[in-house]
Design a protein around this motif. Structure first.
Motif, PDB file in Angstrom:
ATOM      1  N   ALA A  91       4.898  -0.973  -0.294  1.00  0.00           N
ATOM      2  CA  ALA A  91       5.358  -2.216   0.346  1.00  0.00           C
ATOM      3  C   ALA A  91       5.898  -1.872   1.732  1.00  0.00           C
ATOM      4  N   ASN A  92       7.060  -2.403   2.071  1.00  0.00           N
ATOM      5  CA  ASN A  92       7.702  -2.044   3.345  1.00  0.00           C
ATOM      6  C   ASN A  92       9.034  -1.360   3.084  1.00  0.00           C
ATOM      7  N   ARG A 137       6.131   1.908  10.256  1.00  0.00           N
ATOM      8  CA  ARG A 137       5.201   0.834   9.889  1.00  0.00           C
ATOM      9  C   ARG A 137       3.882   1.003  10.627  1.00  0.00           C
ATOM     10  N   ASP A 170       3.097  -0.533   5.072  1.00  0.00           N
ATOM     11  CA  ASP A 170       3.292  -1.961   5.341  1.00  0.00           C
ATOM     12  C   ASP A 170       1.985  -2.591   5.839  1.00  0.00           C
ATOM     13  N   ASP A 171       1.759  -2.645   7.145  1.00  0.00           N
ATOM     14  CA  ASP A 171       0.534  -3.271   7.669  1.00  0.00           C
ATOM     15  C   ASP A 171      -0.229  -2.286   8.565  1.00  0.00           C
ATOM     16  N   ARG A 219      -1.911  -5.675   5.547  1.00  0.00           N
ATOM     17  CA  ARG A 219      -1.138  -5.152   4.420  1.00  0.00           C
ATOM     18  C   ARG A 219      -1.973  -4.446   3.353  1.00  0.00           C
ATOM     19  N   ASP A 220      -3.179  -4.031   3.651  1.00  0.00           N
ATOM     20  CA  ASP A 220      -3.933  -3.196   2.716  1.00  0.00           C
ATOM     21  C   ASP A 220      -3.262  -1.830   2.605  1.00  0.00           C
ATOM     22  N   SER A 221      -3.511  -1.136   1.487  1.00  0.00           N
ATOM     23  CA  SER A 221      -3.084   0.254   1.341  1.00  0.00           C
ATOM     24  C   SER A 221      -4.275   1.157   1.645  1.00  0.00           C
ATOM     25  N   ASN A 275      -5.141  -6.078  -0.063  1.00  0.00           N
ATOM     26  CA  ASN A 275      -3.986  -6.938  -0.285  1.00  0.00           C
ATOM     27  C   ASN A 275      -4.473  -8.250  -0.900  1.00  0.00           C
ATOM     28  N   ASN A 300      -1.860  -7.742  -6.437  1.00  0.00           N
ATOM     29  CA  ASN A 300      -0.791  -6.941  -5.826  1.00  0.00           C
ATOM     30  C   ASN A 300       0.225  -6.454  -6.855  1.00  0.00           C
ATOM     31  N   TRP A 302       2.401  -6.958  -1.337  1.00  0.00           N
ATOM     32  CA  TRP A 302       1.676  -5.737  -1.003  1.00  0.00           C
ATOM     33  C   TRP A 302       0.973  -5.164  -2.240  1.00  0.00           C
TER      34      TRP A 302
END
Length: 230
Positions: free
Chosen positions: A79-80, A103, A152-153, A180-182, A203, A208, A213
């Motif tokens: 996530a963030n 980020r 995060d993004d 926001r994909d991993s 995302n 999620n 996320w």
């Protein structure tokens, strides 16, 4: 009043007898080396021979890498909240503890021959300037390894040139990378084929792991050393 003395003697004898019986039960009798009292202070787990712990190798890999290979392990941000990590040959190149992640895209450039870190930087892909990222990856030398972990993004500021540069490094998923994909990826300047070291999770509110996320990604493996210095 005359019975008080004998009664005290009887009570003392009974007390001594009860104490002796209790001790005999606890100690297990003569020559027992206190097995029963030991059992009271021994957990069931410790009474069984403990299995040896699995040995961990460089960067926590379960097996050692072959000769002329570099061991790596990397984790994208969660996530963030939790920052990414990039480990190579048991050295942490980027992490929150080292205070060099942020980020966006976290990128470590490595000499593909020696395995030495060239430079590590984070690029904000939400509010940053994509030109900073382009200046970082445009002049890469042949044989440079590129380790990338999202946080995060990773994609809002991406443009066509950025995606092409990562594609030229061996990425097959960068063309689909979105808000926001991993993403975790290891590529190299001068590769002829797509990299086998890449993971990507979209995302999606339906899948999620976290509210806004997707799940964090973890990847590890062994990278052949390059034959041409960067």
């Amino acid at each position: 009043m005359r019975l008080a003395g004998p009664l005290r003697i009887v009570a003392l004898v009974v007390t001594v007898g009860v104490t002796w019986i209790a001790l005999s039960i606890l100690l297990g009798g003569p020559g027992s080396h206190f097995p029963r009292i030991q059992q009271l202070f021994t957990s069931p787990e410790s009474s069984v021979t403990a299995e040896p712990r699995a040995r961990k190798y460089k960067c926590g890999l379960p097996q050692p890498c072959p000769e002329e290979h570099l061991a790596f392990r990397m984790v994208s941000g969660a996530a963030n909240v939790i920052g990414p990590k990039i480990c190579l040959e048991d050295k942490m190149l980027m992490s929150s503890v080292k205070d060099n992640v942020g980020r966006g895209l976290n990128i470590a450039l490595v000499n593909g021959v020696s395995g030495e870190l060239i430079e590590a930087r984070a690029f904000d892909m939400w509010a940053g300037d994509v030109n900073d990222l382009l200046k970082f990856i445009r002049p890469l030398h042949e044989g440079t390894l590129v380790f990338v972990a999202s946080y995060d993004d990773p994609a809002t500021k991406m443009n066509e040139e950025t995606r092409k540069l990562f594609s030229d490094l061996g990425s097959k998923n960068v063309k689909d990378l979105a808000f926001r994909d991993s993403w975790v990826f290891v590529g190299a300047k001068g590769v002829q084929n797509k990299s086998p070291f890449e993971q990507h999770v979209k995302n999606s509110k339906h899948t999620n792991k976290y509210e806004g996320w997707p799940e964090a990604l973890e990847m590890e493996g062994c990278i052949p050393r390059r034959t041409m210095a960067s």
